[in-house]
Design an enzyme around this catalytic site. Structure first.
Site, PDB file in Angstrom:
ATOM      1  N   THR A 175       0.911  -1.192   0.094  1.00  0.00           N
ATOM      2  CA  THR A 175      -0.126  -0.025  -0.080  1.00  0.00           C
ATOM      3  C   THR A 175       0.835   1.383  -0.113  1.00  0.00           C
ATOM      4  OG1 THR A 175      -1.939  -1.267   1.122  1.00  0.00           O
ATOM      5  CG2 THR A 175      -1.723   1.256   1.659  1.00  0.00           C
ATOM      6  N   ARG A 203     -14.776  -5.976   0.029  1.00  0.00           N
ATOM      7  CA  ARG A 203     -14.123  -5.674   1.264  1.00  0.00           C
ATOM      8  C   ARG A 203     -13.209  -4.356   1.085  1.00  0.00           C
ATOM      9  NH1 ARG A 203      -8.462  -4.207   2.704  1.00  0.00           N
ATOM     10  NH2 ARG A 203      -8.236  -4.991   4.695  1.00  0.00           N
ATOM     11  N   VAL A 204     -13.700  -3.462   1.927  1.00  0.00           N
ATOM     12  CA  VAL A 204     -13.319  -2.222   1.844  1.00  0.00           C
ATOM     13  C   VAL A 204     -12.128  -2.090   3.213  1.00  0.00           C
ATOM     14  CG1 VAL A 204     -13.256   0.471   2.089  1.00  0.00           C
ATOM     15  CG2 VAL A 204     -15.106  -1.023   0.867  1.00  0.00           C
ATOM     16  N   GLY A 205     -11.041  -1.540   3.056  1.00  0.00           N
ATOM     17  CA  GLY A 205      -9.885  -1.442   4.422  1.00  0.00           C
ATOM     18  C   GLY A 205      -9.882  -0.266   4.944  1.00  0.00           C
ATOM     19  N   ASP A 206      -8.773   0.016   5.565  1.00  0.00           N
ATOM     20  CA  ASP A 206      -8.752   1.230   6.442  1.00  0.00           C
ATOM     21  C   ASP A 206      -8.513   2.422   5.620  1.00  0.00           C
ATOM     22  OD1 ASP A 206      -6.269  -0.313   6.096  1.00  0.00           O
ATOM     23  OD2 ASP A 206      -5.530   1.381   6.761  1.00  0.00           O
ATOM     24  N   THR A 225      -0.480   1.722   7.138  1.00  0.00           N
ATOM     25  CA  THR A 225      -0.454   0.642   6.230  1.00  0.00           C
ATOM     26  C   THR A 225      -0.717  -0.694   7.007  1.00  0.00           C
ATOM     27  OG1 THR A 225       0.755  -0.794   4.640  1.00  0.00           O
ATOM     28  CG2 THR A 225       2.052   1.022   5.941  1.00  0.00           C
ATOM     29  N   GLY A 226      -1.081  -1.766   6.495  1.00  0.00           N
ATOM     30  CA  GLY A 226      -1.159  -2.932   7.456  1.00  0.00           C
ATOM     31  C   GLY A 226      -2.608  -3.669   7.148  1.00  0.00           C
ATOM     32  N   GLY A 228      -5.878  -3.895   7.498  1.00  0.00           N
ATOM     33  CA  GLY A 228      -6.908  -2.651   7.690  1.00  0.00           C
ATOM     34  C   GLY A 228      -7.909  -3.092   8.724  1.00  0.00           C
TER      35      GLY A 228
HETATM   36  N1  ASP Z   1      -4.172  -1.217   4.863  1.00  0.00           N
HETATM   37  C1  ASP Z   1      -4.438  -1.888   3.543  1.00  0.00           C
HETATM   38  C2  ASP Z   1      -5.811  -2.564   3.665  1.00  0.00           C
HETATM   39  O1  ASP Z   1      -6.146  -3.282   4.556  1.00  0.00           O
HETATM   40  C3  ASP Z   1      -3.389  -2.825   3.100  1.00  0.00           C
HETATM   41  C4  ASP Z   1      -1.968  -2.503   3.083  1.00  0.00           C
HETATM   42  O2  ASP Z   1      -1.493  -1.514   3.969  1.00  0.00           O
HETATM   43  O3  ASP Z   1      -1.227  -3.269   2.643  1.00  0.00           O
HETATM   44  O4  ASP Z   1      -6.597  -2.423   2.636  1.00  0.00           O
END
Ligand code: ASP
Length: 305
Positions: A175, A203-206, A225-226, A228
């Site tokens: 990300t 699916r929607v993340g953070d 990042t990480g 979500g």
């Molecule tokens: N944070 C992003 C998500 O969960 C993924 C990522 O940071 O690699 O959509």
């Protein structure tokens, strides 16, 4: 004071991608900082920085973003301006090249903060965004590999995602985010992603959740990042900017945010942050997070992996 910090995602990078990722974050920080030097606003510079990362297929955003379980590419992005608390975000949009630019259009041309899926795509068409397939051959073959591994005996359950990522670290990778301070004191943060490899469609993340993956105030900005599902539950980006506003320097604020996330939800994450004096900070609980930063007084971009 002008300053830029960018990240290229947390997780574990495959060996052959490390140099490409380091170069990618360096180029993006340079592009955003050079824009500031030629008079661009923090908003323009942030968009330029994130676009450079989206257009680089090594990162999981825009071109080369990861695929859903059923092989599609749904993109999320957000941008936020500190002085006005204006924000724009897009979730689960397909077939566009630069979701960060669509997030900016949502902020500037609508009364809304977040558009998703088909509605976001219709709005993109209205705004003149061209049809674009962001799926690369490299990602398609990684997707085939991962699906094969999962189908050979791994049950796919979201509450197992952390365990799954421990076994297959390539599930989480790349990300992108950029936080910029311009010489008028404006701070802008932007984040863009394809989400997590093999996510369920829809699916929607953070990333496009204002406060979770992206947040900016007049005092600070942050991009996360990480996984979500962890970042959303501790509202990581806003938490880090709150710490900064309370007087905690960005490096300690980022560390505190990641420590809090690790203790409370135990999932993988990283964050970058910047304050209005141009101090930058970053922290992660994963093996890698390519980060690049530069500010007035530095003669070249510093890159950390
Ligand atoms: N944070 C992003 C998500 O969960 C993924 C990522 O940071 O690699 O959509």
């Amino acid at each position: 004071m002008r300053a830029v910090i960018v990240h290229g995602g947390s997780g574990k990078l495959k060996q052959h991608k490390i140099e490409r990722a380091k170069n990618g974050v360096k180029e993006a920080a340079e592009a955003a900082y050079n824009a500031l030097l030629s008079g661009a606003s923090a908003l323009d510079a942030c968009e330029i920085g994130v676009k450079s990362l989206e257009d680089n297929p090594v990162f999981n955003a825009g071109t080369g973003a990861v695929l859903t379980l059923d092989g599609r590419c749904e993109l999320d992005a957000a941008i936020m301006v500190g002085s006005t608390y204006s924000a724009g975000a897009v979730g689960g949009v397909e077939n566009i090249k630069n979701p960060i630019s669509l997030a900016r259009k949502i902020m500037e041309e609508t009364d809304h903060v977040l558009l998703v899926g088909e509605g976001a795509k219709k709005f993109a068409n209205l705004m003149g965004f061209e049809e674009y397939d962001p799926i690369t051959e490299e990602r398609r073959s990684e997707w085939k590999e991962l699906r094969k591994k999962l189908l050979l005996g791994e049950s796919y359950k979201w509450h197992k995602i952390n365990e799954l990522i421990r076994r297959f670290p390539e599930l989480l990778e790349g990300t992108v985010g950029c936080v910029v301070l311009d010489d008028k004191g404006e701070i802008v943060a932007g984040t863009s992603t394809g989400g997590v490899f093999l996510k369920l469609l829809g699916r929607v993340g953070d990333t496009p959740m204002i406060g979770a993956g992206t947040y900016t105030t007049p005092f600070a900005g942050a991009s996360a990042t990480g996984i979500g599902e962890g970042i959303m539950r501790v509202v990581l980006a806003k938490t880090v900017t709150d710490f900064i506003q309370m007087g905690v320097p960005p490096d300690m604020a980022s560390q505190a945010g990641i420590r809090m996330l690790t203790e409370r939800v135990g999932l993988s994450a990283g964050v970058i942050a910047l304050d209005r004096e141009g101090n930058v900070g970053f922290s992660k609980n994963t093996e890698n997070m390519p980060v690049a930063f530069i500010k007035d007084g530095m003669d070249k971009v510093e890159v950390v992996i």
